[in-house]
Structures are given as C-alpha cells and as structure tokens.
Design an enzyme around this catalytic site. Sequence first.
Site, PDB file in Angstrom:
ATOM      1  N   SER A   1       0.838  -0.939  -0.025  1.00 18.47           N
ATOM      2  CA  SER A   1       0.072  -0.059   0.017  1.00 18.47           C
ATOM      3  C   SER A   1       0.783   1.017  -0.126  1.00 18.47           C
ATOM      4  O   SER A   1       1.678   1.423  -1.012  1.00 18.47           O
ATOM      5  CB  SER A   1      -1.041   0.032   1.103  1.00 18.47           C
ATOM      6  OG  SER A   1      -2.017   0.741   1.005  1.00 18.47           O
TER       7      SER A   1
ATOM      8  N   ASP B   1     -10.098  -5.633  -3.055  1.00 19.52           N
ATOM      9  CA  ASP B   1      -9.504  -4.715  -2.002  1.00 19.52           C
ATOM     10  C   ASP B   1     -10.502  -3.528  -2.282  1.00 19.52           C
ATOM     11  O   ASP B   1     -10.533  -2.775  -3.464  1.00 19.52           O
ATOM     12  CB  ASP B   1      -8.053  -4.600  -2.734  1.00 19.52           C
ATOM     13  CG  ASP B   1      -7.257  -3.388  -1.863  1.00 19.52           C
ATOM     14  OD1 ASP B   1      -7.934  -2.421  -1.573  1.00 19.52           O
ATOM     15  OD2 ASP B   1      -6.128  -3.529  -1.702  1.00 19.52           O
TER      16      ASP B   1
ATOM     17  N   HIS C   1      -7.452  -5.859   1.206  1.00 20.73           N
ATOM     18  CA  HIS C   1      -6.291  -5.224   1.431  1.00 20.73           C
ATOM     19  C   HIS C   1      -5.390  -5.387   2.728  1.00 20.73           C
ATOM     20  O   HIS C   1      -4.219  -4.811   3.052  1.00 20.73           O
ATOM     21  CB  HIS C   1      -6.704  -3.465   1.548  1.00 20.73           C
ATOM     22  CG  HIS C   1      -5.525  -2.721   1.438  1.00 20.73           C
ATOM     23  ND1 HIS C   1      -4.997  -2.487   0.105  1.00 20.73           N
ATOM     24  CD2 HIS C   1      -5.074  -1.764   2.232  1.00 20.73           C
ATOM     25  CE1 HIS C   1      -4.017  -1.464   0.472  1.00 20.73           C
ATOM     26  NE2 HIS C   1      -4.035  -1.074   1.498  1.00 20.73           N
TER      27      HIS C   1
HETATM   28  N1  LIG Z   1      -7.523   2.384   9.147  1.00 18.87           N
HETATM   29  C1  LIG Z   1      -7.937   2.673   7.984  1.00 18.87           C
HETATM   30  C2  LIG Z   1      -7.157   1.591   7.151  1.00 18.87           C
HETATM   31  C3  LIG Z   1      -5.794   1.675   7.137  1.00 18.87           C
HETATM   32  C4  LIG Z   1      -5.229   0.283   6.534  1.00 18.87           C
HETATM   33  O1  LIG Z   1      -5.910  -0.333   5.876  1.00 18.87           O
HETATM   34  N2  LIG Z   1      -3.918   0.277   6.596  1.00 18.87           N
HETATM   35  C5  LIG Z   1      -3.198  -1.033   6.034  1.00 18.87           C
HETATM   36  C6  LIG Z   1      -2.052  -0.505   5.335  1.00 18.87           C
HETATM   37  S1  LIG Z   1      -2.617   0.768   3.977  1.00 18.87           S
HETATM   38  C7  LIG Z   1      -2.682  -1.767   7.230  1.00 18.87           C
HETATM   39  O2  LIG Z   1      -1.987  -2.676   6.997  1.00 18.87           O
HETATM   40  N3  LIG Z   1      -3.250  -1.762   8.370  1.00 18.87           N
HETATM   41  C8  LIG Z   1      -2.703  -2.499   9.651  1.00 18.87           C
HETATM   42  C9  LIG Z   1      -2.989  -3.934   9.715  1.00 18.87           C
HETATM   43  O3  LIG Z   1      -3.660  -4.326   8.943  1.00 18.87           O
HETATM   44  O4  LIG Z   1      -2.463  -4.546  10.464  1.00 18.87           O
HETATM   45  C10 LIG Z   1      -9.216   2.757   7.630  1.00 18.87           C
HETATM   46  O5  LIG Z   1      -9.822   2.504   8.675  1.00 18.87           O
HETATM   47  O6  LIG Z   1      -9.780   2.921   6.625  1.00 18.87           O
END
Ligand SMILES: N[C@@H](CCC(=O)N[C@@H](CS)C(=O)NCC(=O)O)C(=O)O
Length: 288
Positions: free
Chosen positions: A151, A230, A266
């Site tokens: 990402s 995604d 995602h």
């Molecule tokens: N918190 C955000 C999403 C953020 C998100 O999806 N982050 C991804 C990377 S872009 C991630 O890897 N989050 C941490 C995880 O899943 O452990 C939302 O609520 O929309």
Amino acid sequence: MSFTTNATIASFGGKLLKLSHEAKSTNCTMGLNLYLPPQAEKGKVPVLFYLSGLTCTGDNCAEKGFFQHKASEKGIAVVYPDTSPRGLNVEGEDESYDFGTGAGFYVDATREPWNKGYNMYSYITSELPSALFDAFSDKLDADRVSLTGHSMGGHGALTIFLRNPGKYKSCSAFAPIANPINAPWGQKAFKGYFGEEDKGKWKEHDATELVKKWPKEQTLDLLIDVGTGDNFYKQGQLLPENFVDAAKEAGVADKVKLRFQPDYDHSYYFMASFADEHVEYAAKFLEA
Ligand SMILES: N[C@@H](CCC(=O)N[C@@H](CS)C(=O)NCC(=O)O)C(=O)O
C-alpha cells in the site's frame, strides 16, 4: 549508530530482533524489526526491506505477514521499519490515520513544520541501511538489497526503486499506491508534506511518473499483486493500471508483472498468502 535490542524472538529457525535507535533524519527514536535467518549465524546474507502501509509499525508484518517463512529457507534477512517518526509533537500529526504519524509516505517533507523529521525517504534509503550495515557488518550484505512493501509501503518500494536505478536488486509490491498524485491518499500527503505549489516535487515521488524516466537500457523487472476484493483498489486509491500503462508507453513494461488476485482484500491475509512468492521473487535477484 548503535541499536538497542529490546527483544529477541525465535522465528522459523532464525531470530526476530526488536530494535530501536536514535535517528537524525527523523529526529526521534525509531523502532524496527530485523529478521535474521539461521544462515546469518555463519556469514553475510542478503537483505529485503519490507515497507509497511498506513497506520503500521514494523510489527504488523513481522507478526502476521509470514515473510520469515521463506526468508528462513532462502537465507534472507528482512527489515521491517516504522512508517513515520513518532512523538515529534508536530501540531496535527495525530489527527488522521492517513497523514502524520504512521503515514510518512517515504518522502522528505519540504514544508514546515513537517520538515523537522518527516524525512522517511532519507531514513529508508540512507540512515537506516548505513546504521544496519555498520552494526551487523558480519551478518548483512550491503551489496545485495531488495525492496518490497504494501500500500503506502508499495508506493515507497516502487518509488525508491525507480529513483535509484541499479541500487537495489529487485522490487515487488502488494496493493501499492501506484499513482499517488491522482489518488486521495497521495494528494493529501503530498499537499501536506510538499505544499500545493510545486507539483514537480509531487511527480518526483509518483511511481507512474517515475517509470516514464526509467533508463531503457536497464531491464525493469517488477512483481505487483493487487486483490480484486480490495476496497481501496475499488475506491481508486491504488491505480495500478495507470502505472502499467505508463510503463508500456515508456517501452519498459516487458517484465512488469501486475497480477490481480481474485477476492483478496487489502489486509494482511493477502500479504501472508503471497509472501512466499514475493520472497522467492527477491531471492532470484539476491542470488539467495
Ligand atoms: N485505518 C484505515 C485503514 C488503514 C489500513 O488499511 N492500513 C493498512 C495499510 S494501508 C494496514 O496494513 N493496516 C494495519 C493492519 O492491517 O495490520 C481505515 O480505517 O480505513
């Protein structure tokens, strides 16, 4: 610059080190994870940097990305850095998940007050590797380094690779933000870190713009996976097709492989499912 080892955890026959160090570029203490495969006990091993996405620290992927599985077999060290400076007390740094803390976007900010430490480009390309190759000089091979990421970290991996032809052995990405200047996440970050006036600066950190400048005499070999389930892809945050179209137009797309993986979202279920393949891919170039 020396590291403090805060924990040593056995993982797939090797050791996961939880490290921290004082970093000049980011103006704070930075945490990271370093996975040393069993082969590092006997000599130098090549290194794969995994750059994480929004909201992450170096822990997310180390805990649930399963890169250690194939890295252990192939004898590759994996570095999982943090995604921004922490605790700089810059006004607004904790207001949203997609800007400031946890969202450094792998750029060096030019705009006040962010330029006080939001310098993740310098940290990842220069300060962190120098410190690691110095502190682990008997274990890590500075001449064999590859990049991958997810990402925002996929954006980081692609842009750092494309800005430095020849420096890294290979690059792959999971669901990268491949054309940030045309996506809400990227526009918000670049406006904040660079300001709105200098769009040339934005382009310097946009993979779709950078690929147009890739030296034609140098083979561009990239592996990019995106899940069809995604939501961020569906919302137009990632735009991987723009990247591939630009690579085609520039005549460098022959070995740029964009794979759409059916139903994957995602999350780290996606990375964990293809981690082996991405490590295997890096291993080819790292001669591991
Ligand atoms: N918190 C955000 C999403 C953020 C998100 O999806 N982050 C991804 C990377 S872009 C991630 O890897 N989050 C941490 C995880 O899943 O452990 C939302 O609520 O929309």
